[in-house]
Design a protein around this motif. Structure first.
Motif, PDB file in Angstrom:
ATOM      1  N   VAL A  35      45.198  44.435  44.783  1.00 24.24           N
ATOM      2  CA  VAL A  35      45.985  45.231  43.845  1.00 24.24           C
ATOM      3  C   VAL A  35      47.181  45.811  44.589  1.00 24.24           C
ATOM      4  O   VAL A  35      47.032  46.422  45.646  1.00 24.24           O
ATOM      5  CB  VAL A  35      45.129  46.369  43.240  1.00 24.24           C
ATOM      6  N   TYR A  36      48.367  45.601  44.025  1.00 31.43           N
ATOM      7  CA  TYR A  36      49.601  46.131  44.589  1.00 31.43           C
ATOM      8  C   TYR A  36      50.096  47.272  43.699  1.00 31.43           C
ATOM      9  O   TYR A  36      50.339  47.062  42.526  1.00 31.43           O
ATOM     10  CB  TYR A  36      50.692  45.061  44.617  1.00 31.43           C
ATOM     11  N   SER A  37      50.208  48.449  44.233  1.00 32.06           N
ATOM     12  CA  SER A  37      50.842  49.528  43.486  1.00 32.06           C
ATOM     13  C   SER A  37      51.896  50.125  44.397  1.00 32.06           C
ATOM     14  O   SER A  37      51.694  51.145  45.026  1.00 32.06           O
ATOM     15  CB  SER A  37      49.818  50.570  43.035  1.00 32.06           C
ATOM     16  N   GLY A  38      53.000  49.456  44.450  1.00 27.24           N
ATOM     17  CA  GLY A  38      54.069  49.696  45.410  1.00 27.24           C
ATOM     18  C   GLY A  38      54.668  51.077  45.424  1.00 27.24           C
ATOM     19  O   GLY A  38      54.016  52.067  45.137  1.00 27.24           O
ATOM     20  N   ASN A  40      56.727  52.842  43.572  1.00 23.96           N
ATOM     21  CA  ASN A  40      56.728  53.732  42.412  1.00 23.96           C
ATOM     22  C   ASN A  40      55.325  54.196  42.046  1.00 23.96           C
ATOM     23  O   ASN A  40      55.153  55.284  41.517  1.00 23.96           O
ATOM     24  CB  ASN A  40      57.369  53.042  41.203  1.00 23.96           C
ATOM     25  N   GLY A  41      54.322  53.372  42.310  1.00 26.95           N
ATOM     26  CA  GLY A  41      52.953  53.756  42.014  1.00 26.95           C
ATOM     27  C   GLY A  41      52.423  54.769  43.011  1.00 26.95           C
ATOM     28  O   GLY A  41      51.579  55.596  42.699  1.00 26.95           O
ATOM     29  N   GLY A  43      50.371  54.548  45.378  1.00 21.70           N
ATOM     30  CA  GLY A  43      49.022  54.407  45.912  1.00 21.70           C
ATOM     31  C   GLY A  43      48.859  53.356  46.979  1.00 21.70           C
ATOM     32  O   GLY A  43      47.774  53.162  47.483  1.00 21.70           O
ATOM     33  N   GLU A  45      48.376  49.643  48.497  1.00 21.11           N
ATOM     34  CA  GLU A  45      47.672  48.462  48.009  1.00 21.11           C
ATOM     35  C   GLU A  45      46.248  48.491  48.538  1.00 21.11           C
ATOM     36  O   GLU A  45      45.967  49.099  49.563  1.00 21.11           O
ATOM     37  CB  GLU A  45      48.391  47.190  48.422  1.00 21.11           C
ATOM     38  N   TRP A  46      45.349  47.844  47.808  1.00 20.18           N
ATOM     39  CA  TRP A  46      43.953  47.820  48.210  1.00 20.18           C
ATOM     40  C   TRP A  46      43.281  46.574  47.669  1.00 20.18           C
ATOM     41  O   TRP A  46      43.833  45.857  46.844  1.00 20.18           O
ATOM     42  CB  TRP A  46      43.218  49.083  47.753  1.00 20.18           C
ATOM     43  N   ARG A  64      48.381  43.236  35.392  1.00 20.37           N
ATOM     44  CA  ARG A  64      48.538  44.172  36.495  1.00 20.37           C
ATOM     45  C   ARG A  64      49.274  43.483  37.632  1.00 20.37           C
ATOM     46  O   ARG A  64      49.377  42.265  37.672  1.00 20.37           O
ATOM     47  CB  ARG A  64      47.171  44.625  37.014  1.00 20.37           C
ATOM     48  N   SER A  65      49.777  44.244  38.543  1.00 27.18           N
ATOM     49  CA  SER A  65      50.375  43.640  39.732  1.00 27.18           C
ATOM     50  C   SER A  65      49.251  43.418  40.739  1.00 27.18           C
ATOM     51  O   SER A  65      49.016  44.215  41.641  1.00 27.18           O
ATOM     52  CB  SER A  65      51.460  44.541  40.304  1.00 27.18           C
ATOM     53  N   ALA A  66      48.524  42.329  40.516  1.00 31.92           N
ATOM     54  CA  ALA A  66      47.360  42.018  41.346  1.00 31.92           C
ATOM     55  C   ALA A  66      47.184  40.512  41.429  1.00 31.92           C
ATOM     56  O   ALA A  66      47.663  39.766  40.577  1.00 31.92           O
ATOM     57  CB  ALA A  66      46.113  42.664  40.752  1.00 31.92           C
TER      58      ALA A  66
END
Length: 89
Positions: A35-38, A40-41, A43, A45-46, A64-66
């Motif tokens: 999961v990518y939450s770059g 702006n997110g 968080g 990635e994990w 999702r960006s995953a």
């Protein structure tokens, strides 16, 4: 001589105090979702290694960006557990 020993001891203490990272992949499941939450997110990635198949992972990652990957630490070549027979009587 004493100065070089002190330098080696200091560097060794620094390396021992450095934080270590836990294992990223859970070896219990064969498929992981990255999961990518770059920026702006916020968080980062994990990896979520809780999927039993690629279609299951892809359905969850949809929208999702995953992305879904095969877990490199899943024991593919492990022998299946032997059946346990119960004696009757």
């Amino acid at each position: 001589m004493l100065r070089s020993f002190g330098l080696i001891a200091f560097v060794g203490a620094l390396l021992m105090a450095a934080p270590s990272h836990a294992q990223t992949f859970d070896p219990s499941f064969p498929v992981c979702m990255h999961v990518y939450s770059g920026a702006n997110g916020g968080g980062g990635e994990w990896y979520d290694c809780s999927f039993t198949s690629l279609p299951q992972c892809r359905a969850t990652a949809s929208g999702r960006s995953a992305s879904c990957d095969v877990n490199p630490y899943y024991p593919v070549n492990a022998a299946p557990p032997r059946p346990r027979y119960r004696r009757g009587g």
